[in-house]
Structures are given as structure tokens and as C-alpha cells.
Design an enzyme around this catalytic site. Structure first.
Site, mmCIF file in Angstrom:
data_model
loop_
_atom_site.group_PDB
_atom_site.id
_atom_site.type_symbol
_atom_site.label_atom_id
_atom_site.label_comp_id
_atom_site.label_asym_id
_atom_site.label_seq_id
_atom_site.Cartn_x
_atom_site.Cartn_y
_atom_site.Cartn_z
ATOM 1 C CG ASP A 168 -7.256 3.376 -0.896
ATOM 2 O OD1 ASP A 168 -7.928 2.282 -0.895
ATOM 3 O OD2 ASP A 168 -6.965 4.181 0.102
ATOM 4 C CE LYS A 185 -4.420 1.172 0.246
ATOM 5 N NZ LYS A 185 -5.535 0.510 -0.252
HETATM 6 P P1 NAP Z 1 -12.976 7.718 -2.604
HETATM 7 O O1 NAP Z 1 -13.467 7.562 -3.829
HETATM 8 O O2 NAP Z 1 -11.829 8.734 -2.429
HETATM 9 O O3 NAP Z 1 -14.063 7.887 -1.528
HETATM 10 C C1 NAP Z 1 -14.057 8.076 -0.039
HETATM 11 C C2 NAP Z 1 -15.217 8.636 0.656
HETATM 12 O O4 NAP Z 1 -14.973 8.198 2.127
HETATM 13 C C3 NAP Z 1 -15.669 10.013 0.186
HETATM 14 O O5 NAP Z 1 -16.896 10.111 0.345
HETATM 15 C C4 NAP Z 1 -15.010 10.600 1.462
HETATM 16 O O6 NAP Z 1 -15.664 12.052 1.819
HETATM 17 C C5 NAP Z 1 -15.159 9.826 2.696
HETATM 18 N N1 NAP Z 1 -14.250 9.856 3.609
HETATM 19 C C6 NAP Z 1 -12.846 9.666 3.538
HETATM 20 N N2 NAP Z 1 -12.369 9.843 4.528
HETATM 21 C C7 NAP Z 1 -13.188 10.138 5.485
HETATM 22 C C8 NAP Z 1 -13.326 10.483 6.935
HETATM 23 N N3 NAP Z 1 -12.187 10.645 7.721
HETATM 24 N N4 NAP Z 1 -14.613 10.575 7.505
HETATM 25 C C9 NAP Z 1 -15.615 10.388 6.897
HETATM 26 N N5 NAP Z 1 -15.642 10.183 5.507
HETATM 27 C C10 NAP Z 1 -14.367 10.017 4.839
HETATM 28 O O7 NAP Z 1 -12.419 6.519 -2.006
HETATM 29 P P2 NAP Z 1 -12.853 5.153 -2.244
HETATM 30 O O8 NAP Z 1 -11.968 4.341 -3.273
HETATM 31 O O9 NAP Z 1 -14.452 5.066 -2.327
HETATM 32 O O10 NAP Z 1 -12.490 4.515 -0.786
HETATM 33 C C11 NAP Z 1 -13.189 4.123 0.302
HETATM 34 C C12 NAP Z 1 -12.949 3.036 1.162
HETATM 35 O O11 NAP Z 1 -12.778 1.710 0.365
HETATM 36 C C13 NAP Z 1 -11.355 3.174 1.830
HETATM 37 O O12 NAP Z 1 -11.380 2.535 2.683
HETATM 38 C C14 NAP Z 1 -10.682 2.378 0.652
HETATM 39 O O13 NAP Z 1 -9.206 1.966 1.230
HETATM 40 C C15 NAP Z 1 -11.354 1.100 0.616
HETATM 41 N N6 NAP Z 1 -11.201 0.607 -0.631
HETATM 42 C C16 NAP Z 1 -11.397 0.870 -1.830
HETATM 43 C C17 NAP Z 1 -11.293 0.158 -2.876
HETATM 44 C C18 NAP Z 1 -11.035 0.697 -4.416
HETATM 45 O O14 NAP Z 1 -10.977 -0.205 -5.309
HETATM 46 N N7 NAP Z 1 -11.240 2.271 -4.457
HETATM 47 C C19 NAP Z 1 -10.781 -1.279 -2.746
HETATM 48 C C20 NAP Z 1 -10.747 -1.953 -1.497
HETATM 49 C C21 NAP Z 1 -11.009 -1.066 -0.541
HETATM 50 P P3 NAP Z 1 -15.053 13.256 1.349
HETATM 51 O O15 NAP Z 1 -15.408 13.395 -0.073
HETATM 52 O O16 NAP Z 1 -15.602 14.209 2.298
HETATM 53 O O17 NAP Z 1 -13.434 13.211 1.649
#
Ligand code: NAP
Length: 451
Positions: free
Chosen positions: A170, A130
Site C-alpha cells: 500500500d 489492513k
Molecule cells: P504510493 O505508491 O506510496 O503513492 C502514494 C501517492 O500519494 C504519492 O504520490 C504520495 O505523495 C501521495 N500521498 C500520500 N499521502 C499523501 C497526503 N497525505 N497528501 C497528499 N498526497 C499524498 O501508494 P499507492 O499504492 O499508489 O496508494 C495510493 C492510494 O491508493 C492509497 O489510498 C491506497 O490505499 C490506495 N490503494 C492502493 C492499492 C495498491 O495496489 N497499491 C490498491 C487499492 C487502493 P508523496 O510521495 O509526497 O508522499
């Protein structure tokens, strides 16, 4: 005679805490895994003697580097970049890159550790890694983001490679950022290889990669419900987040006949009693991802909804829940509320969104509860399929990939049943995922001897 590592769990965890001071997220992730693994290896001397858990909980390497870039006003800005390569026993390191102000060594070590087990569960040959930076993309111009991505890759490129370490997106890193980083990698090395996943379709990306994590989490949820003879038709769902994972999870819930009541961001959550239709989800995608807007603006576009500032959505009664924002966003108290309100099943889209107390609440209530390493593995699985397509220099059709994603999520569910079935109709999915993931990595490590 060699002395084996027969320390008890509290002593093992004391050592982890001592060696990783001020790294609470990493210690939390190791604790959650160690609780199950200790039970599993109790009578398996080879894992103790070879100190396998201790070795998996010590990253192969942590690279930290300076990232300098120039903002639009001509100021020189300095950020810290990282790549944590946790374990490559079963394949090249693989895991996303996160751009968020909260990024530090502890967060990335926990994510790389979790990724090691998750990637093993997919059945594909991928190790765990990561990376990321404390760079905050919010409020930055596209040119600023491009300059930052280029500078980040100018250092990262020496540590990665198609057979070495293959990063993806991510939080804060989507298709646009991957494009900027891939462009810079190609420019520096003069090589066109599958060094990143989540690429655009024009330059080696895979169909359904953007959808895969959210869709996969809902497939996993459906698999869990099926063990009770139920499905998602007519079920209410509470979802946190409004990014890639949350919006695609919402989309799949709607496709399978469920009703999504909430989405959120770091400012609070929106409750739409009529449910988020595909049209409304598309509005959120455009508003959050392309316009970088706030979720609270949703209530202006759809006035029947309400915005709850600074709150998480776990108090809204629901049949199923999907935390899809970030780590430790669902605490013990929230877990108790969900259980008291009759929530039947929860699948984590985010990584470690539930704190340890919450995990214990769900286990005690015998909820259908899937940890992220099992339920959000769909994204990295399709990333693995993107690597295969790049190696073969071809692109599979959407239907083929959709089927492969479903099959992989079904396979992960089966692995959880194999190792987590507690009898009496209760499956401990956390235990199942931890043991299945551990066993594969551990057995590969045993084969290598002491390295
Ligand atoms: P993303 O598109 O950047 O979206 C993140 C979302 O979470 C946004 O709505 C953001 O709100 C919110 N958020 C971030 N930090 C926060 C906090 N401290 N408190 C409250 N809300 C928060 O990211 P994503 O890819 O969807 O990833 C979301 C989660 O899934 C993460 O844990 C990531 O590690 C996990 N994940 C992602 C993938 C993937 O393929 N993308 C795969 C496996 C796991 P704001 O806009 O206000 O920041």
C-alpha cells in the site's frame, strides 16, 4: 423473546462513535456504509436480529506491536506496527500494509473495514484486513528500510499465514519492501508459502499486479462512461498522486485515448497542458519510485508544465477525475468545483479520498461516481489471483491475467448496477457497492450463527 437491533441510524452511529473515540476516519467509513445498509436492511429482520452490521463494524482483532530498528547512524528507533483483521467470513484476511507517518489505529481500522466490502465485490474468497506502521520511508537508506521491514515481520509473522491473513503493499510499501518482508518470513518460518502478495516474479509474484489497481480503476471508469454511450477517447483527466496507483491509472487513460493533465504528491500538483505522454509517465515513475524524488522537479524536465505548491488538482477543468493519493484529499468544496467545471465521471483509485460532504455533492449532482471499494478493487483482485497461482504452483500468462482483471472489474460494475440503479438513468455506485459487498459477507455470517 430476543430483542432485535432496531435502533435507527443516528443511534447506531452514536454507538460507533462512543466505542471508537478519537477515530474519525473509522467512524466516517462506517457512516458512509451504514447510510446505504440501513435502507437495505430496513425490512430484513434477520440482519437486524443477528446484529450483522454492528459485528462487521467491530474488527475481529486489532494487533498492535513495537518495532525496534537501528538507523545508519547507530541510533535505536522505535515505531508502532499494526495488523487489523476486520472480517474473515468469506476467506482469509487480505489487505495491504502501509508505511506512512499518518498511520494510526483509526486509519487502519477504516481501511480494513472498507477492504472487507471491496474484497467481497471481487467475487474472490478473501476477507478484509489492513496493517502498517507510522514508519516514514522518506529519506531512509535502502539498508534502513530493509532493517525496518525485517523487524516489522519478526512480530507480524505470528499473526499471518497463507490461509490466515495475506498482506500486500500500500502507500510506502512496494515490491522492494514486500521482498524484504517475504525474505524475513521465509527465514523465520522456514516455509515458502503465498503469505504475501505483490511479490517479485522470481519468487511467486503475479504478472500485472503492480499495474492492476490503476488499470482496474480506469476499466471501471470506462464501464461507467459506456452506460452513457461514451468512452475515454479525447477526454481530459485530472489525477492526484504520483505513486503506484496514479501512474498506472495515467498510463491506462493514455492507452485508451484520453489526455492526463495533472499528477501530484504531498507537496502540490503539476499541470501539464500538453498532457502526460507514456514517456513523461515513465519519467515520473522513475523519479518518484526509484529516486524517491518530488513531483515539483517535473517542471524542470518538462518546462511547459506548471507546479502548484500545496494545492490539490481539483480546480483544473476536466472530463474525468481520478483521486489516487490518499484519504480525504477531495473535500466538499472540491467536489462542487469539479461538478461546476463539467466533470462527468470520477473513479476513486485511492481509499476514501472523498470526504462525506463530497460524496453527498456527487450523489446530489448524479455524477458517474465510483467509490474506491468498487473502482480500486483491481489490485486486490490480482492479489487474489496471485494467491491462486501460488496454491497451484503455477504462473498464468499476461493476456490471461489482463482478461481476468477486465472481467472482474466488469463484474463489480454489474453488481453496482444491480443494487445501485435508481431509475431514470442514474446509478448510485456507492449504494450499489455497499449493498453488494455487505450482502455477501452478511449472508456468510448468518450461516455461521453467533461467532
Ligand atoms: P504510493 O505508491 O506510496 O503513492 C502514494 C501517492 O500519494 C504519492 O504520490 C504520495 O505523495 C501521495 N500521498 C500520500 N499521502 C499523501 C497526503 N497525505 N497528501 C497528499 N498526497 C499524498 O501508494 P499507492 O499504492 O499508489 O496508494 C495510493 C492510494 O491508493 C492509497 O489510498 C491506497 O490505499 C490506495 N490503494 C492502493 C492499492 C495498491 O495496489 N497499491 C490498491 C487499492 C487502493 P508523496 O510521495 O509526497 O508522499
Amino acid at each position: 423473546m430476543a430483542v432485535s437491533d432496531h435502533v435507527d441510524l443516528p443511534t447506531f452511529m452514536e454507538g460507533v462513535k462512543k466505542r471508537n473515540p478519537n477515530q474519525p476516519e473509522f467512524v466516517q467509513a462506517v457512516q458512509e456504509v451504514a447510510e446505504d445498509i440501513y435502507e437495505f436492511i430496513q425490512d430484513k429482520e434477520e440482519y437486524h436480529a443477528q446484529q450483522i452490521l454492528r459485528r462487521i463494524a467491530e474488527p475481529d482483532r486489532v494487533v498492535s506491536f513495537r518495532v525496534c530498528w537501528e538507523d545508519d547512524a547507530g541510533n535505536i528507533r522505535v515505531q508502532r506496527g499494526y495488523r487489523v483483521q476486520n472480517n474473515n467470513a468469506i476467506g482469509p484476511y487480505k489487505g495491504g500494509i502501509r508505511f506512512h507517518p499518518s498511520v494510526n489505529e483509526s486509519v487502519l481500522k477504516f481501511l480494513a473495514f472498507e477492504q472487507t466490502f471491496k474484497n467481497a465485490l471481487t467475487g474472490l474468497p478473501m476477507g478484509g484486513g489492513k496493517g502498517g506502521s507510522n514508519f516514514n520511508p522518506k529519506g531512509k537508506s535502502v539498508r534502513e528500510i530493509m532493517r525496518f521491514c525485517q523487524s516489522f515481520m519478526t512480530e507480524l509473522y505470528r499473526h499471518i499465514g497463507a490461509d490466515v491473513d495475506v498482506p500486500a503493499g500500500d502507500i510506502g510499501v512496494g515490491g522492494r519492501e514486500i521482498g524484504f518482508m517475504f525474505g524475513q518470513y521465509k527465514r523465520i518460518t522456514n516455509q515458502f508459502t503465498g503469505v504475501l502478495t505483490g511479490k517479485g516474479l522470481e519468487y511467486g509474484g503475479s504478472l500485472i499486479r503492480p499495474e492492476a489497481t490503476g488499470y482496474g480503476a480506469v476499466y471501471f471508469l470506462a464501464n461507467m462512461l459506456a452506460t452513457k454511450g461514451e468512452d475515454l477517447v479525447g477526454k481530459t483527466a485530472v489525477i492526484s498522486g504520483s505513486g503506484n496507483v496514479a501512474t498506472h491509472a495515467a498510463e491506462k487513460i493514455v492507452q485508451l485515448g484520453g489526455k492526463v493533465l495533472t499528477l501530484s504528491d504531498s507537496g502540490g500538483f503539476v499541470h501539464d497542458p500538453d498532457g502526460f505522454s507514456q514517456e513523461k509517465i515513465d519519467w515520473v515513475k522513475t523519479h518518484k519510485t526509484h529516486r524517491r524524488g518530488r513531483i515539483q522537479d517535473y517542471v524542470e524536465a518538462f518546462p511547459k508544465a506548471t507546479f502548484h505548491e500545496g494545492k490539490t488538482p481539483w480546480g483544473v477543468p476536466c472530463d474525468v477525475a481520478l483521486p489516487c493519493a490518499t484519504q480525504n484529499e477531495l473535500l466538499g468544496e472540491d467536489a462542487r468545483t469539479l461538478v461546476a467545471n463539467g466533470c462527468k465521471a470520477l473513479a476513486e483509485g485511492a481509499n476514501m479520498p472523498t470526504d462525506l460532504e463530497g460524496v453527498h455533492v456527487f450523489k446530489a449532482a448524479k455524477l458517474l461516481y465510483a467509490p474506491g471499494k468498487a473502482s480500486n478493487a483491481g489490485g486486490v483482485a490480482v492479489s487474489g489471483l496471485e494467491m491462486s497461482q501460488n496454491s497451484e504452483r503455477r504462473a498464468w500468462k499476461e493476456e490471461e491475467l489482463q482478461q481476468m482483471l477486465k472481467d472482474i472489474m466488469f463484474g463489480i460494475h454489474q453488481s453496482c448496477l444491480t443494487w445501485g440503479d435508481q431509475g431514470g438513468g442514474y446509478v448510485d455506485y456507492v449504494k450499489g457497492a455497499n449493498i453488494a459487498g455487505f450482502k455477501k459477507v452478511a449472508d456468510a455470517m448468518l450461516a455461521f450463527g453467533v461467532v
